[in-house]
Design a protein around this motif. Structure first.
Motif, short mmCIF file in Angstrom:
data_model
loop_
_atom_site.label_atom_id
_atom_site.label_comp_id
_atom_site.label_asym_id
_atom_site.label_seq_id
_atom_site.Cartn_x
_atom_site.Cartn_y
_atom_site.Cartn_z
N ARG A 113 -2.50 -27.30 -29.42
CA ARG A 113 -3.59 -28.24 -29.70
C ARG A 113 -4.65 -28.18 -28.60
N ASP A 161 -11.05 -30.28 -33.55
CA ASP A 161 -9.66 -30.64 -33.83
C ASP A 161 -9.65 -32.08 -34.30
N GLY A 191 -5.13 -32.49 -35.59
CA GLY A 191 -4.39 -31.27 -35.87
C GLY A 191 -4.91 -30.46 -37.03
N HIS A 227 -0.53 -35.83 -29.57
CA HIS A 227 -1.25 -34.74 -28.91
C HIS A 227 -2.77 -34.91 -28.98
#
Length: 257
Positions: free
Chosen positions: A30, A64, A67, A167
């Motif tokens: 990521r 991003d 994800g 994340h």
């Protein structure tokens, strides 16, 4: 972790290899997605040109979003047409993590999936309406590539771990946020330093935001008296990108985005 022939094994090179722990591997993947030096989108064997947008720090037009690799493009771009047709695609992302020449810069992320139109939004710098095109991941692979182009190690990233909300504030995202603040919000940072240090704004020559994390950051600046640094601690740890932005604005300057 896999070797170059695809079998389980360790890296052929010295130093730290790709992590076998799924969560740590996913965080690294990521981070590369959030902090790219090069991005290639391939559809039907053809590389499509990407829109970098107004902010050159924004990972070459790639974003991003929880994800999901996402592109913001003009309505008549090949990426927009590919998204409308739900075409299969592959993206390759070269890492801009860390400093040039470090092991993090050897990382390359590959994501295969299917494109889709995810909506429309207005450009922040002009009234142009742009398409949002997402690539739903079906396969994620993180590799380390040597200077000669050979793959020295690679590991498949579990999709569930890759999509995990934990994340969001990965180190690639934090690096890009830091670069954006320093490159695009120097005036706001100077005003924040002037207020925090009770210094005349005209005496604050330059400011650098550093060591940004979910719990705070450090301000480093130069004024007429010399170089200084001050820790900025958040009242609580940020858990999302939105919370991090809110905390930065509340502790530093409302104009920071």
């Amino acid at each position: 972790m896999t070797s170059t022939d695809g079998r389980p094994g360790s890296s052929r090179r010295g130093g730290a290899g790709l992590l076998a722990d799924p969560d740590q591997l996913a965080e690294t993947a990521r981070s590369v997605l959030a902090c790219a030096s090069e991005v290639e989108l391939v559809v039907d064997g053809t590389s499509l040109e990407l829109d970098a947008g107004a902010d050159p720090v924004a990972s070459l037009g790639l974003h991003d979003r929880e994800g999901i690799p996402t592109f913001v493009c003009s309505l008549d771009s090949p990426v927009s047409f590919a998204g409308a047709a739900n075409q299969s695609a592959l993206i390759k992302v070269a890492s801009a993590l860390g400093a040039p020449g470090t092991a993090d810069r050897e990382l390359v992320l590959s994501i295969a999936g299917r494109l889709r139109t995810a909506g429309r939004e207005e450009c922040v710098c002009c009234p142009e309406v742009r398409d949002v095109v997402a690539l739903d991941p079906g396969f994620v692979l993180l590799a380390r590539v040597a200077a000669d182009g050979s793959i020295t190690e690679r590991a498949r990233v579990p999709l569930g771990a890759f999509r995990a909300a934990t994340h969001q504030l990965n180190r690639g995202y934090l690096q890009r946020c830091t670069q954006h603040a320093n490159d695009c919000h120097q005036d706001e940072l100077r005003r924040a330093v002037a207020a925090l240090s009770h210094t005349r704004l005209g005496d604050v020559i330059g400011v650098q935001l550093a060591d940004l994390s979910a719990t705070g950051a450090e301000l480093r600046w130069v004024d007429a008296a010399g170089a200084h640094a001050r820790a900025v601690t958040f009242p609580w740890p940020a858990a999302t990108a939105e919370q991090l932005g809110d905390l930065l604005r509340s502790r530093l300057h409302p104009g920071i985005c």
